[in-house]
Design a protein around this motif. Sequence first.
Motif, PDB file in Angstrom:
ATOM      1  N   MET A  62     -13.242 -82.665 -46.336  1.00  0.00           N
ATOM      2  CA  MET A  62     -13.046 -81.411 -47.054  1.00  0.00           C
ATOM      3  C   MET A  62     -13.582 -81.535 -48.476  1.00  0.00           C
ATOM      4  SD  MET A  62     -11.597 -79.459 -44.817  1.00  0.00           S
ATOM      5  CE  MET A  62     -10.918 -78.117 -45.758  1.00  0.00           C
ATOM      6  N   PHE A  63     -14.217 -80.474 -48.944  1.00  0.00           N
ATOM      7  CA  PHE A  63     -14.758 -80.440 -50.304  1.00  0.00           C
ATOM      8  C   PHE A  63     -13.902 -79.478 -51.142  1.00  0.00           C
ATOM      9  CE2 PHE A  63     -18.186 -81.572 -47.478  1.00  0.00           C
ATOM     10  CZ  PHE A  63     -18.816 -82.625 -48.134  1.00  0.00           C
ATOM     11  N   GLN A  64     -13.434 -79.982 -52.280  1.00  0.00           N
ATOM     12  CA  GLN A  64     -12.525 -79.200 -53.121  1.00  0.00           C
ATOM     13  C   GLN A  64     -13.262 -78.617 -54.323  1.00  0.00           C
ATOM     14  OE1 GLN A  64      -8.647 -80.878 -53.530  1.00  0.00           O
ATOM     15  NE2 GLN A  64      -8.264 -79.888 -55.513  1.00  0.00           N
ATOM     16  N   CYS A  65     -12.880 -77.401 -54.705  1.00  0.00           N
ATOM     17  CA  CYS A  65     -13.530 -76.717 -55.828  1.00  0.00           C
ATOM     18  C   CYS A  65     -13.296 -77.470 -57.140  1.00  0.00           C
ATOM     19  CB  CYS A  65     -13.006 -75.280 -55.943  1.00  0.00           C
ATOM     20  SG  CYS A  65     -13.613 -74.390 -57.399  1.00  0.00           S
ATOM     21  N   ASP A  66     -12.036 -77.657 -57.509  1.00  0.00           N
ATOM     22  CA  ASP A  66     -11.664 -78.431 -58.700  1.00  0.00           C
ATOM     23  C   ASP A  66     -12.208 -77.869 -60.020  1.00  0.00           C
ATOM     24  OD1 ASP A  66      -9.906 -80.265 -57.798  1.00  0.00           O
ATOM     25  OD2 ASP A  66     -11.370 -81.845 -57.444  1.00  0.00           O
ATOM     26  N   LEU A  67     -12.370 -76.551 -60.114  1.00  0.00           N
ATOM     27  CA  LEU A  67     -12.684 -75.948 -61.408  1.00  0.00           C
ATOM     28  C   LEU A  67     -11.387 -75.702 -62.163  1.00  0.00           C
ATOM     29  CD1 LEU A  67     -15.511 -73.366 -60.579  1.00  0.00           C
ATOM     30  CD2 LEU A  67     -15.729 -75.639 -61.618  1.00  0.00           C
ATOM     31  N   PHE A  68     -11.452 -75.768 -63.501  1.00  0.00           N
ATOM     32  CA  PHE A  68     -10.257 -75.661 -64.331  1.00  0.00           C
ATOM     33  C   PHE A  68     -10.382 -74.521 -65.340  1.00  0.00           C
ATOM     34  CE2 PHE A  68     -10.189 -79.963 -62.799  1.00  0.00           C
ATOM     35  CZ  PHE A  68      -8.848 -80.303 -62.691  1.00  0.00           C
ATOM     36  N   ASP A  69      -9.216 -74.099 -65.834  1.00  0.00           N
ATOM     37  CA  ASP A  69      -9.184 -73.178 -66.970  1.00  0.00           C
ATOM     38  C   ASP A  69      -9.590 -73.987 -68.198  1.00  0.00           C
ATOM     39  OD1 ASP A  69      -8.459 -71.632 -69.204  1.00  0.00           O
ATOM     40  OD2 ASP A  69      -6.872 -70.622 -68.104  1.00  0.00           O
ATOM     41  N   THR A  70     -10.842 -73.838 -68.627  1.00  0.00           N
ATOM     42  CA  THR A  70     -11.361 -74.674 -69.708  1.00  0.00           C
ATOM     43  C   THR A  70     -10.620 -74.471 -71.020  1.00  0.00           C
ATOM     44  OG1 THR A  70     -13.056 -72.967 -70.108  1.00  0.00           O
ATOM     45  CG2 THR A  70     -13.670 -74.837 -68.719  1.00  0.00           C
ATOM     46  N   GLU A  71     -10.084 -73.278 -71.243  1.00  0.00           N
ATOM     47  CA  GLU A  71      -9.340 -73.013 -72.478  1.00  0.00           C
ATOM     48  C   GLU A  71      -8.080 -73.862 -72.537  1.00  0.00           C
ATOM     49  OE1 GLU A  71      -6.881 -69.250 -74.323  1.00  0.00           O
ATOM     50  OE2 GLU A  71      -8.929 -68.859 -73.618  1.00  0.00           O
ATOM     51  N   VAL A  72      -7.367 -73.938 -71.430  1.00  0.00           N
ATOM     52  CA  VAL A  72      -6.132 -74.725 -71.384  1.00  0.00           C
ATOM     53  C   VAL A  72      -6.443 -76.217 -71.481  1.00  0.00           C
ATOM     54  CG1 VAL A  72      -4.158 -75.369 -69.941  1.00  0.00           C
ATOM     55  CG2 VAL A  72      -4.875 -72.980 -70.084  1.00  0.00           C
ATOM     56  N   VAL A  73      -7.486 -76.656 -70.764  1.00  0.00           N
ATOM     57  CA  VAL A  73      -7.867 -78.071 -70.819  1.00  0.00           C
ATOM     58  C   VAL A  73      -8.249 -78.462 -72.241  1.00  0.00           C
ATOM     59  CG1 VAL A  73      -9.547 -79.780 -70.049  1.00  0.00           C
ATOM     60  CG2 VAL A  73      -8.591 -78.163 -68.410  1.00  0.00           C
ATOM     61  N   HIS A  74      -8.962 -77.592 -72.942  1.00  0.00           N
ATOM     62  CA  HIS A  74      -9.351 -77.884 -74.321  1.00  0.00           C
ATOM     63  C   HIS A  74      -8.125 -78.025 -75.223  1.00  0.00           C
ATOM     64  CE1 HIS A  74     -11.748 -77.885 -77.986  1.00  0.00           C
ATOM     65  NE2 HIS A  74     -10.954 -76.945 -78.467  1.00  0.00           N
ATOM     66  N   LYS A  75      -7.158 -77.136 -75.050  1.00  0.00           N
ATOM     67  CA  LYS A  75      -5.934 -77.212 -75.866  1.00  0.00           C
ATOM     68  C   LYS A  75      -5.172 -78.511 -75.580  1.00  0.00           C
ATOM     69  CE  LYS A  75      -5.250 -72.228 -76.403  1.00  0.00           C
ATOM     70  NZ  LYS A  75      -4.382 -71.063 -76.082  1.00  0.00           N
ATOM     71  N   ILE A  76      -5.147 -78.913 -74.316  1.00  0.00           N
ATOM     72  CA  ILE A  76      -4.484 -80.169 -73.957  1.00  0.00           C
ATOM     73  C   ILE A  76      -5.201 -81.338 -74.620  1.00  0.00           C
ATOM     74  CG2 ILE A  76      -4.065 -81.773 -72.049  1.00  0.00           C
ATOM     75  CD1 ILE A  76      -3.447 -79.385 -70.286  1.00  0.00           C
ATOM     76  N   SER A  77      -6.528 -81.308 -74.594  1.00  0.00           N
ATOM     77  CA  SER A  77      -7.293 -82.412 -75.200  1.00  0.00           C
ATOM     78  C   SER A  77      -7.056 -82.496 -76.700  1.00  0.00           C
ATOM     79  CB  SER A  77      -8.789 -82.232 -74.906  1.00  0.00           C
ATOM     80  OG  SER A  77      -9.343 -81.158 -75.643  1.00  0.00           O
ATOM     81  N   GLU A  78      -6.751 -81.354 -77.339  1.00  0.00           N
ATOM     82  CA  GLU A  78      -6.467 -81.354 -78.773  1.00  0.00           C
ATOM     83  C   GLU A  78      -5.105 -81.995 -79.065  1.00  0.00           C
ATOM     84  OE1 GLU A  78      -8.467 -80.294 -81.428  1.00  0.00           O
ATOM     85  OE2 GLU A  78      -9.929 -80.422 -79.804  1.00  0.00           O
ATOM     86  N   VAL A  79      -4.093 -81.714 -78.243  1.00  0.00           N
ATOM     87  CA  VAL A  79      -2.776 -82.295 -78.505  1.00  0.00           C
ATOM     88  C   VAL A  79      -2.766 -83.791 -78.217  1.00  0.00           C
ATOM     89  CG1 VAL A  79      -1.550 -80.134 -78.104  1.00  0.00           C
ATOM     90  CG2 VAL A  79      -1.840 -81.730 -76.213  1.00  0.00           C
ATOM     91  N   PHE A  80      -3.731 -84.266 -77.421  1.00  0.00           N
ATOM     92  CA  PHE A  80      -3.838 -85.714 -77.201  1.00  0.00           C
ATOM     93  C   PHE A  80      -4.050 -86.445 -78.528  1.00  0.00           C
ATOM     94  CE2 PHE A  80      -5.530 -85.543 -72.537  1.00  0.00           C
ATOM     95  CZ  PHE A  80      -4.241 -85.281 -72.110  1.00  0.00           C
ATOM     96  N   LEU A  81      -4.933 -85.931 -79.379  1.00  0.00           N
ATOM     97  CA  LEU A  81      -5.200 -86.581 -80.662  1.00  0.00           C
ATOM     98  C   LEU A  81      -3.957 -86.616 -81.532  1.00  0.00           C
ATOM     99  CD1 LEU A  81      -8.740 -85.438 -81.919  1.00  0.00           C
ATOM    100  CD2 LEU A  81      -8.025 -87.693 -81.109  1.00  0.00           C
ATOM    101  N   LEU A  82      -3.228 -85.504 -81.565  1.00  0.00           N
ATOM    102  CA  LEU A  82      -2.012 -85.454 -82.370  1.00  0.00           C
ATOM    103  C   LEU A  82      -0.973 -86.426 -81.839  1.00  0.00           C
ATOM    104  CD1 LEU A  82      -0.338 -84.181 -84.624  1.00  0.00           C
ATOM    105  CD2 LEU A  82       0.345 -82.381 -83.006  1.00  0.00           C
ATOM    106  N   GLY A  83      -0.827 -86.487 -80.511  1.00  0.00           N
ATOM    107  CA  GLY A  83       0.143 -87.411 -79.928  1.00  0.00           C
ATOM    108  C   GLY A  83      -0.206 -88.856 -80.208  1.00  0.00           C
ATOM    109  N   LEU A  84      -1.490 -89.193 -80.095  1.00  0.00           N
ATOM    110  CA  LEU A  84      -1.927 -90.568 -80.359  1.00  0.00           C
ATOM    111  C   LEU A  84      -1.735 -90.924 -81.831  1.00  0.00           C
ATOM    112  CD1 LEU A  84      -3.256 -93.192 -79.456  1.00  0.00           C
ATOM    113  CD2 LEU A  84      -5.492 -92.125 -79.829  1.00  0.00           C
TER     114      LEU A  84
END
Length: 296
Positions: A1-23
């Motif tokens: 089976m092949f999965q789409c795996d596309l994401f809400d890029t806006e949400v992913v970007h916000k998550i990536s930003e809080v990673f820096l603050l958490g680190l």
Amino acid sequence: MFQCDLFDTEVVHKISEVFLLGLATACVDNTSGDLFKSPATVAVAMRKEMVDYLIQRSETFVTDTTIQEGYADAETSGDPIDIVSDFLDDFANSKQNLFSRVSGWLLSEKREDKIDDFVQEMDTSGFWLTDRRVTVGQAVLKNIDLKNTFHCKAKFETVEDVTTHRNHCIFRSMNCMNESCNVSYCAVHMEKHDSNCPFKVLQCEQKCSKSILRREMDRHCITVCPMKLVNCPFYPLGCRSTIPQCMTEHHLSEFFHSHLLNIFRVIHKEASVEDLERRLEQLKQVRLPYSRIFIV
């Protein structure tokens, strides 16, 4: 089976930003009061440990949520940013050293400044590149997005089928079609962007014949729009009408009688109403284009 795996890029970007603050928070609190260590000296090891923690914590999120919801008072946020922020808070708290816990450091303004400075330092130096943070963010989001609200889990039997689906998936990337706008967004946010895009051409809000960019609408409406509201030229003499600028001539013609009466009242303060009316009747016989005289 092949999965789409596309994401809400806006949400992913916000998550990536809080990673820096958490680190940054974990590194600063772990080295506060230590003369031989700085946040930068522990950042590499701390990043690896934090990523491992986030993956492990997100993988058990479904089980943890099920257990929590078994209690009447349990509340679980559906916002992935809040969920990841909670993960990061727990991780940072576990990395506080003795000095951080007993010295009042956690409530100091200096701590906040130092965390902000280290976030800026990591961002400027490219210590943790955005695309790598995005990859981690996608893995975490995939685990905690229980209702598939922020990513696609559609599966297909062939590559051709999944490719066709991605061309129509609500999480596919789109470019704004408005001229001069270079924003890209997920299709799911198309209406949201369209309702706020500063480069969208709209009909004038005051219903003149012009079409204006949203970003220039306010300036147009209060400066050059022929439908902007203005006071009657005879406002200082008693006419309290507010009219569209383009209707000034019509207003002056329609209220010719009352405007002249106001003028006479100012000039001939002692005259009776009857006398003023008589003078007006005389002027009507030679009705001058007074709008040309009084409009500045």
